[in-house]
Design a protein around this motif. Sequence first.
Motif, PDB file in Angstrom:
ATOM      1  N   ALA A 395       0.834  -1.211   0.000  1.00 38.36           N
ATOM      2  CA  ALA A 395       0.000   0.000   0.000  1.00 38.36           C
ATOM      3  C   ALA A 395       0.863   1.253   0.000  1.00 38.36           C
ATOM      4  CB  ALA A 395      -0.934  -0.015   1.204  1.00 38.36           C
ATOM      5  N   ASN A 396       1.922   1.272   0.784  1.00 37.77           N
ATOM      6  CA  ASN A 396       2.774   2.454   0.866  1.00 37.77           C
ATOM      7  C   ASN A 396       3.535   2.689  -0.441  1.00 37.77           C
ATOM      8  OD1 ASN A 396       2.006   3.049   3.483  1.00 37.77           O
ATOM      9  ND2 ASN A 396       3.736   1.964   4.430  1.00 37.77           N
ATOM     10  N   TRP A 398       2.663   1.702  -3.482  1.00 41.53           N
ATOM     11  CA  TRP A 398       1.726   2.127  -4.521  1.00 41.53           C
ATOM     12  C   TRP A 398       1.356   3.599  -4.342  1.00 41.53           C
ATOM     13  CZ3 TRP A 398       0.239   1.582  -9.167  1.00 41.53           C
ATOM     14  CH2 TRP A 398      -0.956   2.161  -9.612  1.00 41.53           C
ATOM     15  N   LEU A 399       1.152   4.024  -3.102  1.00 45.20           N
ATOM     16  CA  LEU A 399       0.808   5.422  -2.843  1.00 45.20           C
ATOM     17  C   LEU A 399       1.949   6.342  -3.270  1.00 45.20           C
ATOM     18  CD1 LEU A 399      -1.059   7.576  -1.659  1.00 45.20           C
ATOM     19  CD2 LEU A 399      -0.017   7.130   0.583  1.00 45.20           C
ATOM     20  N   ALA A 400       3.170   5.978  -2.896  1.00 48.01           N
ATOM     21  CA  ALA A 400       4.327   6.814  -3.242  1.00 48.01           C
ATOM     22  C   ALA A 400       4.518   6.881  -4.760  1.00 48.01           C
ATOM     23  CB  ALA A 400       5.579   6.274  -2.565  1.00 48.01           C
ATOM     24  N   SER A 402       2.229   6.388  -7.099  1.00 51.96           N
ATOM     25  CA  SER A 402       1.102   7.116  -7.696  1.00 51.96           C
ATOM     26  C   SER A 402       1.300   8.619  -7.612  1.00 51.96           C
ATOM     27  CB  SER A 402      -0.204   6.722  -7.005  1.00 51.96           C
ATOM     28  OG  SER A 402      -0.475   5.351  -7.173  1.00 51.96           O
ATOM     29  N   VAL A 403       1.837   9.076  -6.493  1.00 52.53           N
ATOM     30  CA  VAL A 403       2.090  10.518  -6.330  1.00 52.53           C
ATOM     31  C   VAL A 403       3.110  10.988  -7.364  1.00 52.53           C
ATOM     32  CG1 VAL A 403       3.083  12.256  -4.795  1.00 52.53           C
ATOM     33  CG2 VAL A 403       1.463  10.571  -3.893  1.00 52.53           C
ATOM     34  N   GLU A 406       1.585  10.845 -10.893  1.00 55.80           N
ATOM     35  CA  GLU A 406       0.514  11.811 -11.121  1.00 55.80           C
ATOM     36  C   GLU A 406       1.056  13.103 -11.732  1.00 55.80           C
ATOM     37  OE1 GLU A 406      -3.095  13.335 -11.651  1.00 55.80           O
ATOM     38  OE2 GLU A 406      -2.667  11.271 -11.013  1.00 55.80           O
ATOM     39  N   GLU A 418      -4.524   1.169 -12.171  1.00 55.60           N
ATOM     40  CA  GLU A 418      -4.191   0.031 -11.308  1.00 55.60           C
ATOM     41  C   GLU A 418      -3.701  -1.183 -12.078  1.00 55.60           C
ATOM     42  OE1 GLU A 418      -7.673  -0.645  -9.024  1.00 55.60           O
ATOM     43  OE2 GLU A 418      -7.477   1.199  -7.851  1.00 55.60           O
TER      44      GLU A 418
END
Length: 457
Positions: A395-396, A398-400, A402-403, A406, A418
């Motif tokens: 999760a961490n 993927w979040l990093a 994605s930022v 983006e 995804e």
Amino acid sequence: MITPESLIRKYNVPGPRYTSYPTVPYWHTERFDRHLWQQRLNTAFADSNYTDGISLYIHLPYCESLCTFCGCNKHITRNHAVETPYVDALLTEWEQYCDWFPERPRLAELHLGGGTPSFFSPHELHRLLAGILRWADPVDEPDFGWEGHPNNTTREHLQTLYDVGFRRVSFGVQDYDPVVQQAIHRPQPFANVEQVTRWAREIGYTSISHDLVFGLPFQRQESIIHTVLQTLRLSPDRISFYSYAHVPWIKGNGQRGFRDGDLPTADEKRALYETGRMRLEAAGYTEIGMDHFALPHDSLHKAAQAGTLHRNFMGYTTAKSKVLIGLGASAISDVGTAFGQNEKELARYLQRIRAEESPIFRGHLLSDDDQFIRYHILNIMCRFETTWTLADWSANDWLALSVRLETLRQDGLVEFDETGLRVLPQGRPFLRNIGMAFDRYLNQPVAETGRLFSQTV
């Protein structure tokens, strides 16, 4: 709306070219274990030798004069007596590897780089290759290529290498403008390039490449147009159109033969590339990955269309073998799960070979995470896309990611979700920056000091 000029200003930062991941400055050399390196080599060899064969890169570092644009590992001399002991060392190193291998290696790919391979006499090159092939067998359709300097490549060079299986040759052109040539210490008339290209065709080489460079000192639109038009007169099967990497902080690379103010600005440099690209594409060449163009009949073009293009320390290649052995000073070996680099200093390399030691002095054992990220960066560099599932990422992570992605998406360079990522046409000039979004080492401290990479644009 963001303009091309503002994109260049935003993304023109120091960054890797991703011929490897992790990149060399971030290797965990302090954790490198030569015994584990040899184990991983033998595992990869056993997995791939029979089915795919292996790749072999041989670094020939000698040059008679210094080209001031070059950042390669080289040794400048006019003393050709160095040829014989260096070939002896290469053959000794190759025998070391063959002693480790559980069976006779099958060569899928063989490349002679440098330096200047054509510094060596045809006799010494033949002796080198005869020694290599004494311990190995080529696969049915091997990819053997080499790099020749148009000023000293003879017809005998070309014929000698053709006779032992070479069908691909690249000639360093750089630029035909005499002012640019003087600045980079590379005087080279068109007639010399025309002659060696004609010889190669007459002998039977099936893939001839010309190497051009954009962003050189004093280079302007007129010189790029002239250089490309001259190149098109000879219709090479491939063209490498490299971005000049200005790295004067590298010890001994000689890149102080001109002032920084003599170089094109970032915007001007990108305009030089676009000018060349448009003329090459109008002549029937297709852009392959980063820096490369090929005609439809060439194997590099076919590999790109088939989705089988590969990238390693030799650049783009059509052979996706799991084992790449590098012979010679500074050469790097890649066995998929580990890297190993030979001594960079020529005297140290020769000393270790004479002492019957492995010349590898540093390396990196790839973790599972390294291999995962490497897979995606390689896809981006070769196929302009990569796929995944959310289950592949924590999760961490993927979040990093994605930022970081983006920002690239908002600038119109990529699209992602995804299931994966696709590089948009306007994102292709920024492949290095896109790869950097995945790179988990860039913000970590390294043992090396100072600047590490050239600008991405």
